[in-house]
Scaffold this motif. Structure first.
Motif, PDB file in Angstrom:
ATOM      1  N   HIS A 132      -8.354  -8.464   1.921  1.00 48.63           N
ATOM      2  CA  HIS A 132      -8.875  -7.196   1.411  1.00 48.63           C
ATOM      3  C   HIS A 132     -10.219  -7.513   0.783  1.00 48.63           C
ATOM      4  O   HIS A 132     -10.648  -8.671   0.771  1.00 48.63           O
ATOM      5  CB  HIS A 132      -7.923  -6.549   0.389  1.00 48.63           C
ATOM      6  CG  HIS A 132      -7.487  -7.441  -0.726  1.00 48.63           C
ATOM      7  ND1 HIS A 132      -8.119  -7.490  -1.951  1.00 48.63           N
ATOM      8  CD2 HIS A 132      -6.474  -8.344  -0.810  1.00 48.63           C
ATOM      9  CE1 HIS A 132      -7.512  -8.350  -2.746  1.00 48.63           C
ATOM     10  NE2 HIS A 132      -6.513  -8.901  -2.073  1.00 48.63           N
TER      11      HIS A 132
ATOM     12  N   ASP B   1      -9.308  -1.619  10.528  1.00 46.15           N
ATOM     13  CA  ASP B   1      -9.246  -3.019  10.119  1.00 46.15           C
ATOM     14  C   ASP B   1      -8.359  -3.831  11.054  1.00 46.15           C
ATOM     15  O   ASP B   1      -8.664  -4.985  11.378  1.00 46.15           O
ATOM     16  CB  ASP B   1      -8.722  -3.131   8.686  1.00 46.15           C
ATOM     17  CG  ASP B   1      -9.820  -2.999   7.638  1.00 46.15           C
ATOM     18  OD1 ASP B   1     -11.003  -2.838   8.022  1.00 46.15           O
ATOM     19  OD2 ASP B   1      -9.500  -3.054   6.434  1.00 46.15           O
TER      20      ASP B   1
ATOM     21  N   LEU C 142      -2.878  -8.002   5.837  1.00 51.40           N
ATOM     22  CA  LEU C 142      -3.691  -6.954   5.226  1.00 51.40           C
ATOM     23  C   LEU C 142      -2.934  -6.392   4.033  1.00 51.40           C
ATOM     24  O   LEU C 142      -1.791  -5.933   4.163  1.00 51.40           O
ATOM     25  CB  LEU C 142      -3.966  -5.841   6.237  1.00 51.40           C
ATOM     26  CG  LEU C 142      -4.770  -6.245   7.478  1.00 51.40           C
ATOM     27  CD1 LEU C 142      -4.717  -5.137   8.528  1.00 51.40           C
ATOM     28  CD2 LEU C 142      -6.213  -6.563   7.106  1.00 51.40           C
TER      29      LEU C 142
ATOM     30  N   THR D 186       0.810  -1.225   0.000  1.00 53.86           N
ATOM     31  CA  THR D 186       0.000   0.000   0.000  1.00 53.86           C
ATOM     32  C   THR D 186       0.842   1.274   0.000  1.00 53.86           C
ATOM     33  O   THR D 186       0.321   2.362  -0.233  1.00 53.86           O
ATOM     34  CB  THR D 186      -0.970  -0.004   1.206  1.00 53.86           C
ATOM     35  OG1 THR D 186      -1.955   1.010   1.032  1.00 53.86           O
ATOM     36  CG2 THR D 186      -0.245   0.207   2.523  1.00 53.86           C
TER      37      THR D 186
ATOM     38  N   GLY E 111      -9.318 -11.700  -1.646  1.00 54.37           N
ATOM     39  CA  GLY E 111      -9.841 -10.714  -2.579  1.00 54.37           C
ATOM     40  C   GLY E 111      -9.842 -11.249  -3.999  1.00 54.37           C
ATOM     41  O   GLY E 111     -10.793 -11.036  -4.760  1.00 54.37           O
TER      42      GLY E 111
ATOM     43  N   TYR F  56      -3.462  -3.740   0.849  1.00 56.85           N
ATOM     44  CA  TYR F  56      -4.349  -2.715   0.303  1.00 56.85           C
ATOM     45  C   TYR F  56      -3.797  -2.071  -0.967  1.00 56.85           C
ATOM     46  O   TYR F  56      -2.614  -2.202  -1.293  1.00 56.85           O
ATOM     47  CB  TYR F  56      -4.548  -1.610   1.339  1.00 56.85           C
ATOM     48  CG  TYR F  56      -5.152  -2.040   2.646  1.00 56.85           C
ATOM     49  CD1 TYR F  56      -6.465  -2.503   2.721  1.00 56.85           C
ATOM     50  CD2 TYR F  56      -4.417  -1.975   3.828  1.00 56.85           C
ATOM     51  CE1 TYR F  56      -7.030  -2.869   3.930  1.00 56.85           C
ATOM     52  CE2 TYR F  56      -4.981  -2.340   5.041  1.00 56.85           C
ATOM     53  CZ  TYR F  56      -6.280  -2.800   5.090  1.00 56.85           C
ATOM     54  OH  TYR F  56      -6.832  -3.168   6.286  1.00 56.85           O
TER      55      TYR F  56
ATOM     56  N   HIS G 133      -8.592  -4.053  -3.910  1.00 56.77           N
ATOM     57  CA  HIS G 133      -7.862  -4.066  -2.633  1.00 56.77           C
ATOM     58  C   HIS G 133      -8.386  -3.016  -1.658  1.00 56.77           C
ATOM     59  O   HIS G 133      -7.642  -2.163  -1.158  1.00 56.77           O
ATOM     60  CB  HIS G 133      -6.369  -3.888  -2.862  1.00 56.77           C
ATOM     61  CG  HIS G 133      -5.698  -5.113  -3.421  1.00 56.77           C
ATOM     62  ND1 HIS G 133      -4.805  -5.871  -2.692  1.00 56.77           N
ATOM     63  CD2 HIS G 133      -5.809  -5.723  -4.622  1.00 56.77           C
ATOM     64  CE1 HIS G 133      -4.387  -6.890  -3.429  1.00 56.77           C
ATOM     65  NE2 HIS G 133      -4.992  -6.822  -4.608  1.00 56.77           N
ATOM     66  N   GLN G 134      -9.665  -3.096  -1.357  1.00 53.35           N
ATOM     67  CA  GLN G 134     -10.322  -2.157  -0.463  1.00 53.35           C
ATOM     68  C   GLN G 134     -10.261  -2.638   0.996  1.00 53.35           C
ATOM     69  O   GLN G 134      -9.791  -3.737   1.288  1.00 53.35           O
ATOM     70  CB  GLN G 134     -11.782  -1.981  -0.886  1.00 53.35           C
ATOM     71  CG  GLN G 134     -11.974  -1.442  -2.282  1.00 53.35           C
ATOM     72  CD  GLN G 134     -11.510  -0.003  -2.438  1.00 53.35           C
ATOM     73  OE1 GLN G 134     -11.412   0.742  -1.467  1.00 53.35           O
ATOM     74  NE2 GLN G 134     -11.227   0.392  -3.673  1.00 53.35           N
ATOM     75  N   PHE G 135     -10.766  -1.797   1.910  1.00 48.48           N
ATOM     76  CA  PHE G 135     -10.863  -2.171   3.316  1.00 48.48           C
ATOM     77  C   PHE G 135     -11.746  -3.418   3.467  1.00 48.48           C
ATOM     78  O   PHE G 135     -12.542  -3.757   2.585  1.00 48.48           O
ATOM     79  CB  PHE G 135     -11.444  -1.023   4.134  1.00 48.48           C
ATOM     80  CG  PHE G 135     -10.499   0.125   4.323  1.00 48.48           C
ATOM     81  CD1 PHE G 135      -9.286  -0.050   4.965  1.00 48.48           C
ATOM     82  CD2 PHE G 135     -10.830   1.402   3.870  1.00 48.48           C
ATOM     83  CE1 PHE G 135      -8.411   1.010   5.152  1.00 48.48           C
ATOM     84  CE2 PHE G 135      -9.969   2.470   4.055  1.00 48.48           C
ATOM     85  CZ  PHE G 135      -8.749   2.271   4.693  1.00 48.48           C
ATOM     86  N   LEU G 136     -11.624  -4.083   4.603  1.00 45.91           N
ATOM     87  CA  LEU G 136     -12.237  -5.393   4.795  1.00 45.91           C
ATOM     88  C   LEU G 136     -13.753  -5.391   4.678  1.00 45.91           C
ATOM     89  O   LEU G 136     -14.350  -6.405   4.296  1.00 45.91           O
ATOM     90  CB  LEU G 136     -11.833  -5.965   6.158  1.00 45.91           C
ATOM     91  CG  LEU G 136     -10.338  -6.246   6.345  1.00 45.91           C
ATOM     92  CD1 LEU G 136     -10.106  -6.913   7.700  1.00 45.91           C
ATOM     93  CD2 LEU G 136      -9.791  -7.116   5.218  1.00 45.91           C
TER      94      LEU G 136
END
Length: 257
Positions: free
Chosen positions: A195, A248, A232, A9, A169, A234, A204-207
């Motif tokens: 993700h 998260d 994690l 990220t 994801g 992102y 690849h967004q928040f959970l």
């Protein structure tokens, strides 16, 4: 159970935003996502890894790397793996996340054959250094780079001795059956990438921002693979939102502690 944050990220933003998160989360591990095309990023990444007394894992470079086309860029791809192995030896890291392909699928049979040959060669190099190469379920249909479909991926993983990293994801974006994948590979799964997305784009967004049922994932996680490590991972914009990442982190810690 270990919770890890991937530096993927921070590929564009730079690593400065990670320091507060590390300070506020002393048990948080780090996945060192390689980008040796950016010397400043690489040096800062290695400095953080050496200074922080944390669990570390490593993600090979994916930029201009292609392990399924041995005649194109194969020397550069191998060079990046050798750099990864050197970094891992220096840092005491035992796992490298590996993409069997990154390119769009154009000659599936040849790409699958080459990917298998290259994986075996690289896994042997890593084994000599007591390092595992983790097979990740990479590629999404929306980008035409999903080399292996659900059953082909399962069969590919069972054919090879390597441990596995399941990116949930990617499972969601390809509309695979998450329980089928996890239950079939439960004895090989060592890590997850966490993700969310809209069920098509690999965003690849928040959970909790997407169509993947994260609560259902944790039910499956505890049922089949309760000792696997969680990372994690992102998109590049989320690196500039440490408060969102912290939310998260807090959520996952509540689930696993």
């Amino acid at each position: 159970m270990t919770l890890i944050l991937s530096t993927n990220t921070y590929i564009e933003s730079g690593l400065d935003p990670i320091y507060t998160l590390l300070e506020n989360n002393p048990d948080l591990g780090i996945e060192l996502f390689a980008n040796n095309q950016n010397e400043a990023y690489t040096q800062q990444l290695l400095t953080i890894a050496k200074q922080e007394n944390r669990f570390l894992t490593y993600h090979e470079q994916i930029f201009d790397v292609e392990h399924s086309e041995l005649s194109n860029n194969s020397s550069y791809s191998l060079e990046q793996i050798l750099i990864a192995l050197s970094h891992c030896q220096d840092l005491g890291i035992k796992d490298i996340v590996y993409h069997i392909n990154n390119a769009a699928v154009h000659n599936k049979e040849a790409m699958m054959k080459n990917a298998s040959i290259e994986l075996e060669k690289i896994s042997q190099l890593a084994k000599e250094k007591d390092i595992d190469i983790l097979i990740e379920n990479v590629g999404v249909s929306s980008r035409n780079n999903m080399l292996l479909d659900e059953n082909e991926f399962i069969d590919f993983c069972k054919k090879h001795d390597n441990p596995v990293l399941i990116d949930i994801g990617h499972v969601n974006a390809n509309q695979w059956n998450l329980e089928h994948v996890i239950s079939e590979l439960k004895d090989k799964i060592k890590f997850y990438h966490l993700h969310n997305n809209d069920g098509y784009h690999d965003s690849h967004q928040f959970l909790h921002e997407g169509t993947l049922d994260i609560e259902n994932f944790f039910e499956l996680y505890f049922k089949y693979t309760p000792n696997a490590k969680l990372t994690l991972e992102y998109n590049y914009e989320i690196g500039l939102d440490p408060a969102g990442i912290q939310k998260d982190i807090d959520y996952v810690y509540k689930k696993i502690k």
